[in-house]
Write an enzyme that holds these catalytic residues in place. Structure first.
Site: not given
Ligand code: ASP
Length: 309
Positions: A176, A204
């Site tokens: 992310t 989700r």
């Molecule tokens: N926080 C992001 C999510 O839960 C995932 C990530 O940080 O890679 O979608």
């Protein structure tokens, strides 16, 4: 010139030196530096913090090393559903999108939601319709395809498992992305973009597009972008909590980040990290995992990218 600062992340997790080849480490660092320089140069030229975070995140979205835009993880249906958000600390305006497919740069769409719509948060087909109306660039499915992420999905495809891009159980690749910045006008902004979790289903959505959870900016305090196990960041209202600790408890930026990342999130069971910048230009990059792809640059000469703790 007044203080300017920018920081970014490309995901936090079980990032071990042994899991990255020297070539891959170099590629990550080059991309992080490119994204950092892009945002910083805009700040130097007098652009706003919103321009800078959007531009930095766009660079990271366009690179398949990161789980955002090109290179986003696969859903249980073998598709890509991306989430993003942006917030302007000077006005508390914000824009967010979730569960969108085909849009090349979700962060740019978030900004359009913030500035060109009467809404804050658009989702799915409606958000894509809005993107078409705004003439956003769309890409075919192939553009988002990444072999590594495909293999990652195949390994959990027919199971009930859905997997954070940060876990080392089956995966050593994270991603992310987010950026925070302070511009010369004293305004802070935050931007975050993600493909979410591998094999996710039922629509989700994680913390990244949720204002206050994965992304927040307020000139009274700071700008924050998070990465990690989204469910925990939503429950802990993480990004806003950092701001609240500064506003209501008088904590310094570093102290507030530490309290949230190492205590509040940890107590819930959440792993990950965040980047933050306050209106004095102080930067904090904190995480409770082995590593976080990250970078920071300011007008005092700080200029670095790092991966491991
Ligand atoms: N926080 C992001 C999510 O839960 C995932 C990530 O940080 O890679 O979608």
């Amino acid at each position: 010139m007044k203080n300017i600062s920018i920081a970014l992340h490309g995901g936090a997790g079980t990032i071990l030196r042994s899991s990255l080849t020297p070539e891959l480490e170099r590629s990550y660092k080059l991309e992080l530096q490119k994204a950092l320089d892009t945002g910083y140069q805009l700040l130097e030229e007098g652009a706003t913090s919103v321009d800078a975070v959007e531009a930095s995140v766009t660079v990271l979205e366009n690179c398949s090393l990161f789980n955002a835009g090109k290179g986003s993880v696969f859903t249980s249906g073998g598709t890509h559903e991306m989430d993003a958000s942006i917030m302007d600390g000077s006005s508390l305006n914000a824009g967010a999108v979730s569960s969108i497919s085909g849009v090349k740069n979700p962060i740019q769409l978030s900004r359009l939601v913030m500035e060109q719509s009467e809404h804050v948060f658009l989702t799915g087909k409606g958000a894509e319709d809005f993107a078409k109306k705004m003439n956003c660039t769309f890409e075919a499915k192939d553009y988002f395809f990444d072999e590594f992420r495909y293999q990652q999905w195949l390994s959990v495809k027919d199971t009930d498992q859905f997997q954070l891009d940060h876990t080392a159980i089956r995966d050593e690749k994270f991603g992310t992305v987010g950026a925070v910045a302070l511009d010369q006008f004293g305004n802070v902004a935050a931007a975050t973009s993600t493909g979410g979790m591998t094999n996710k289903r039922y629509g989700r959505v994680g913390d990244s597009p949720i204002i206050g959870a994965g992304n927040y900016a307020n000139n009274k305090t700071c700008a924050v972008s998070c990465t990690g196990s989204g469910e925990y960041f939503i429950r802990a209202v993480t990004a806003y909590d950092v701001s609240c600790l500064i506003e209501h408890k008088g904590m310094k930026l570093g102290e507030a980040c530490k309290e949230v990342v190492h205590k509040r999130l940890k107590e819930l069971g959440g792993d990950g990290g965040l980047i933050a910048v306050d209106t004095s230009g102080s930067i904090c990059l904190d995480f409770n995992t082995e590593g976080m792809y990250r970078g920071q640059k300011n007008s005092q000469g700080l200029d670095e990218v790092a991966i491991f703790s």
